[in-house]
Design a protein around this motif. Structure first.
Motif, short mmCIF file in Angstrom:
data_model
loop_
_atom_site.label_atom_id
_atom_site.label_comp_id
_atom_site.label_asym_id
_atom_site.label_seq_id
_atom_site.Cartn_x
_atom_site.Cartn_y
_atom_site.Cartn_z
N UNK A 265 0.84 -1.20 0.00
CA UNK A 265 0.00 0.00 0.00
C UNK A 265 0.86 1.24 0.00
N UNK A 266 0.46 2.22 -0.81
CA UNK A 266 1.04 3.56 -0.70
C UNK A 266 -0.03 4.43 -0.07
N UNK A 267 0.13 4.77 1.17
CA UNK A 267 -0.92 5.54 1.83
C UNK A 267 -2.21 4.75 1.80
N UNK A 268 -3.20 5.25 1.08
CA UNK A 268 -4.48 4.56 1.07
C UNK A 268 -4.74 3.83 -0.24
N UNK A 269 -3.78 3.87 -1.17
CA UNK A 269 -4.00 3.15 -2.42
C UNK A 269 -3.15 1.88 -2.43
N UNK A 270 -3.74 0.82 -2.96
CA UNK A 270 -3.04 -0.45 -3.02
C UNK A 270 -2.35 -0.58 -4.36
N UNK A 271 -1.05 -0.84 -4.35
CA UNK A 271 -0.33 -1.08 -5.60
C UNK A 271 -0.35 -2.57 -5.92
N UNK A 272 -0.38 -3.38 -4.86
CA UNK A 272 -0.43 -4.83 -5.03
C UNK A 272 -1.43 -5.37 -4.03
N UNK A 273 -2.22 -6.34 -4.45
CA UNK A 273 -3.18 -6.94 -3.52
C UNK A 273 -3.08 -8.46 -3.58
N UNK A 274 -2.72 -9.06 -2.47
CA UNK A 274 -2.71 -10.52 -2.32
C UNK A 274 -2.10 -11.24 -3.52
N UNK A 275 -0.93 -10.82 -3.91
CA UNK A 275 -0.30 -11.42 -5.08
C UNK A 275 0.44 -12.70 -4.70
N UNK A 276 0.12 -13.78 -5.40
CA UNK A 276 0.88 -15.02 -5.28
C UNK A 276 1.66 -15.19 -6.57
N UNK A 277 2.95 -15.39 -6.44
CA UNK A 277 3.78 -15.49 -7.63
C UNK A 277 4.89 -16.47 -7.35
N UNK A 278 5.15 -17.35 -8.31
CA UNK A 278 6.23 -18.30 -8.10
C UNK A 278 7.17 -18.29 -9.29
N UNK A 279 8.45 -18.37 -8.99
CA UNK A 279 9.45 -18.50 -10.04
C UNK A 279 10.24 -19.76 -9.72
N UNK A 280 10.10 -20.77 -10.59
CA UNK A 280 10.83 -22.02 -10.34
C UNK A 280 12.16 -21.99 -11.08
N UNK A 281 13.05 -22.87 -10.69
CA UNK A 281 14.38 -22.93 -11.31
C UNK A 281 14.27 -23.09 -12.82
N UNK A 282 14.97 -22.25 -13.56
CA UNK A 282 14.99 -22.37 -15.01
C UNK A 282 13.83 -21.70 -15.73
N UNK A 283 12.91 -21.13 -14.99
CA UNK A 283 11.78 -20.48 -15.64
C UNK A 283 12.12 -19.08 -16.11
N UNK A 284 11.42 -18.63 -17.11
CA UNK A 284 11.47 -17.22 -17.52
C UNK A 284 10.05 -16.71 -17.40
N UNK A 285 9.77 -16.02 -16.31
CA UNK A 285 8.41 -15.56 -16.06
C UNK A 285 8.31 -14.09 -16.44
N UNK A 286 7.34 -13.75 -17.27
CA UNK A 286 7.12 -12.36 -17.62
C UNK A 286 5.92 -11.83 -16.85
N UNK A 287 6.12 -10.74 -16.15
CA UNK A 287 5.03 -10.04 -15.46
C UNK A 287 4.54 -8.98 -16.41
N UNK A 288 3.30 -9.10 -16.83
CA UNK A 288 2.81 -8.25 -17.90
C UNK A 288 1.62 -7.42 -17.44
N UNK A 289 1.58 -6.19 -17.89
CA UNK A 289 0.43 -5.36 -17.56
C UNK A 289 0.73 -3.92 -17.94
N UNK A 290 -0.31 -3.09 -18.00
CA UNK A 290 -0.09 -1.68 -18.33
C UNK A 290 0.56 -0.97 -17.14
N UNK A 291 1.00 0.26 -17.35
CA UNK A 291 1.64 0.98 -16.24
C UNK A 291 0.61 1.18 -15.13
N UNK A 292 1.07 1.08 -13.90
CA UNK A 292 0.16 1.22 -12.78
C UNK A 292 -0.51 -0.07 -12.37
N UNK A 293 -0.15 -1.21 -13.01
CA UNK A 293 -0.80 -2.46 -12.65
C UNK A 293 -0.08 -3.13 -11.49
#
Lengths: 286, 380
Positions: free
Chosen positions: B28-56
């Motif tokens: 949270x930045x003050x009262x706005x949430x930049x991330x909410x309950x994010x689950x993310x995993x990076x396993x060995x050897x993976x190439x994970x792309x996090x995709x989204x517009x700016x502000x996501x």
């Protein structure tokens, strides 16, 4: 012009551009300005070597004895030592406190930041006379009157904000991502500061240091009110000699003034030797 | 043994890393949430792309992972060890920044050595490894230069060499190509893929460019408003976007508001209407569409076929024709004003009448959502 020249191609433009009226006026005005300053300086230098000089274009005779007398009789060596001591102390303390403060002010957004910046400007733009007396009174009240500590402290009042204000834009110029990169690649706070921030801020620190030094050398009112005979700086000693009703001979004060000028010019020259920002950066990584 | 030594040790051996997890991370930045309950995993050897517009929230997620921003809630785990309270300098990641973030006062070689000298690697080895990293990005000749003497592409290669010199098991990349011009971007993209394959890295890559994400990643994670919207292989996300939002991001240029006319016995098959457009489309049965539901229809320009396709045929007028070399990109309009973009290799002139069709499995129907929520590339 020979035919060979023409054959070789278009002739080079040799005709000089005619100066405009504005240029002429500017140059004449600049020339007068420089001439007056050089004239005044020259008269002081000549007077410091004069036996007697009452009117006329040139003194009756020349002598170098005034410098010896200035050195021995008026506590000049003491004043010189005091000036150096106060100058170095003020520069070091102002930088040590001002650089981190400037960093915080540039990086952290907090309510009232612009008010703080404005307050910083006050001691710099106010004539020192407006607060010198009160400051001196405070120093005497806390028992520091006449001491070297007091001289250093009062000189920090205008110079510390000066350092902070100079450093803020230098810090803002460093991308926060560069700092992030340093952290990610293993730099703790100390290393971040010593290996990345200080080298990048060095030009700003040198510039600030020189301005602080110049300001401390020339700070008359602030030093005058708090210093005693054994803690006065060169300017204060000079003023004392000029205003002495007993009548210190003119050439003697002139000799002191020349000494003061030499100290100031020497200090500036030495500092400028190091302050060329590009040079300062380049020296870091031969 | 201190944490620093552990991380340094792990950083030099390789192959000890199993997986990196963000669990229920919020920021949270003050009262706005930049991330909410994010689950993310990076396993060995993976190439994970996090995709989204700016502000996501994608860059925030990366900054949290790198230790550059604190979490508000949640935790970060690396092989069963919780690392979210470790300071950034103890996490041992390699990182590439959008602005390159090279140290302007250090030469290229010293920049690349930086991570190693922070780890107190002896000088001779430091030199050797920096040299090897610079060889890898083909910049060995520039070792003595300052970053300001290099071009943007060269600077970014130095930044990559700096990240690889410490032999990291995990490399974080924050939009590393977005400051480069188009031609250089494609070249560097290939270069990153080559390094990923050669060095057997595990990469977490943040981008707003779907093409970059599709071409590089082994797994794609689409974020929306700080939440995970869809995760899957590039092919899954590209062909079966989970929502109109993802479809809009994945090159489904035809996004048409419509209404469900009829849901067939097979709940995957729906018939929708938009103006004079009657379309047989495919929907996720879980979406619970019924006759009358407001929906968003997504069709990729390359899935629309000019000439009678037999299904979903509609007459239209070609308005704008762009020449794209191998094919034409055409904007057409139906009689009642529905705009359709399509691509074709056959010649079409502006003003020509065409009949357009699309196979029903390529006409994707999603429950309608506020128009404003569809990503807008202008902000990207």
């Amino acid at each position: 012009m020979t035919t060979a020249d023409i054959a070789a191609g278009p002739p080079p433009r040799t005709r000089r551009e005619r100066p405009t009226l504005t240029a002429v006026i500017t140059w004449v005005a600049a020339g007068c300005f420089v001439a007056v300053i050089l004239g005044v300086l020259a008269s002081v230098v000549v007077q410091s070597f004069a036996t007697t000089w009452r009117g006329g274009w040139w003194p009756a005779g020349l002598t170098a004895t005034w410098y010896g007398r200035a050195w021995s009789s008026t506590g000049m060596s003491q004043a010189l030592a005091n000036t150096a001591q106060a100058g170095v102390a003020v520069v070091v303390i102002a930088l040590l406190a001002g650089v981190p403060a400037g960093y915080l002010l540039a990086r952290r957004a907090f309510p009232g930041r612009s008010v703080v910046m404005l307050l910083m400007l006050l001691p710099i733009i106010l004539p020192p006379m407006t607060y010198a007396v009160q400051l001196a009174a405070l120093m005497y009240r806390v028992g520091l009157g006449g001491s070297m500590t007091a001289v250093v402290l009062v000189n920090l009042v205008p110079t510390l904000p000066l350092v902070v204000l100079i450093m803020v834009p230098f810090v803002e110029q460093i991308s926060p991502e560069v700092e992030n990169a340093a952290r990610v690649f293993g730099a703790n706070n100390l290393r971040l500061f010593s290996r990345v921030l200080v080298p990048l801020l060095l030009p700003g620190m040198l510039a600030a240091g020189i301005l602080v030094l110049v300001r401390t050398l020339g700070a008359f009112e602030l030093t005058f009110f708090v210093s005693a005979a054994d803690t006065q700086t060169l300017v204060v000693a000079l003023f004392g000699a000029i205003s002495d009703p007993g009548g210190v001979p003119g050439p003697l004060t002139a000799a002191m003034a020349v000494t003061y000028m030499l100290v100031a010019v020497l200090g500036l020259a030495v500092s400028l030797r190091f302050v060329t920002p590009s040079q300062a950066i380049r020296q870091r990584h031969r | 043994m201190s944490v620093a030594e552990q991380t340094t040790g792990a950083g030099t051996q390789g192959s000890t890393f199993g997986s990196l997890q963000m669990r229920q991370v919020s920021r949270w930045y003050g009262k706005t949430a930049a991330l909410t309950d994010l689950d993310l995993e990076l396993a060995h050897g993976e190439f994970v792309a996090l995709l989204g517009p700016s502000g996501c929230g994608k860059s925030t997620a990366l900054a949290c992972l790198a230790g550059l921003q604190p979490l508000t809630t949640g935790s970060i785990w690396r092989d069963g060890k919780r690392i979210d309270s470790l300071p950034a300098d103890k996490r041992g990641f390699g990182m590439v920044f959008q602005s390159y973030a090279l140290f302007p006062h250090l030469t290229v070689a010293r920049n690349v050595e930086f991570g190693l000298s922070m780890r107190k690697v002896p000088r001779a080895e430091r030199r050797r490894r920096a040299q090897a990293a610079l060889d890898l990005v083909q910049l060995a000749d520039h070792a003595g230069k300052l970053p300001s003497q290099l071009s943007g592409g060269q600077q970014q290669r130095v930044a990559i060499a700096r990240a690889l010199a410490i032999d990291p098991e995990i490399v974080l990349m924050d939009e590393p190509l977005s400051n480069l011009d188009a031609a250089l971007r494609i070249e560097m993209r290939t270069e990153i893929k080559r390094l990923y394959q050669e060095r057997e890295l595990s990469v977490l890559y943040v981008t707003h460019d779907q093409e970059e994400a599709l071409s590089l990643a082994t797994r794609l994670v689409v974020l929306r408003g700080g939440r995970l919207e869809q995760s899957g292989t590039p092919e899954q996300v590209y062909t079966q976007p989970a929502s109109a939002y993802v479809a809009g991001f994945m090159g489904y240029r035809n996004m048409i508001s419509a209404r469900v006319e009829q849901v067939e016995s097979d709940p995957r098959r729906v018939c929708v209407v938009a103006g004079d457009l009657w379309l047989q489309g495919t929907a996720d049965p879980a979406a619970g569409l019924r006759a009358g539901s407001e929906v968003m229809v997504a069709i990729r320009p390359e899935d629309i076929v000019p000439g009678r396709a037999g299904v979903n045929d509609v007459p239209a007028l070609a308005e704008v024709v762009e020449y794209h070399g191998r094919e034409l990109a055409v904007r057409a309009r139906t009689e009642r004003g529905v705009v359709l973009h399509f691509r074709t290799e056959k010649p079409v002139a502006a003003g020509a009448r065409v009949t357009l069709g699309a196979p029903e499995e390529r006409v994707l129907v999603f429950p309608a959502e506020g128009r404003a929520e569809v990503p807008d590339d202008a902000h990207g």
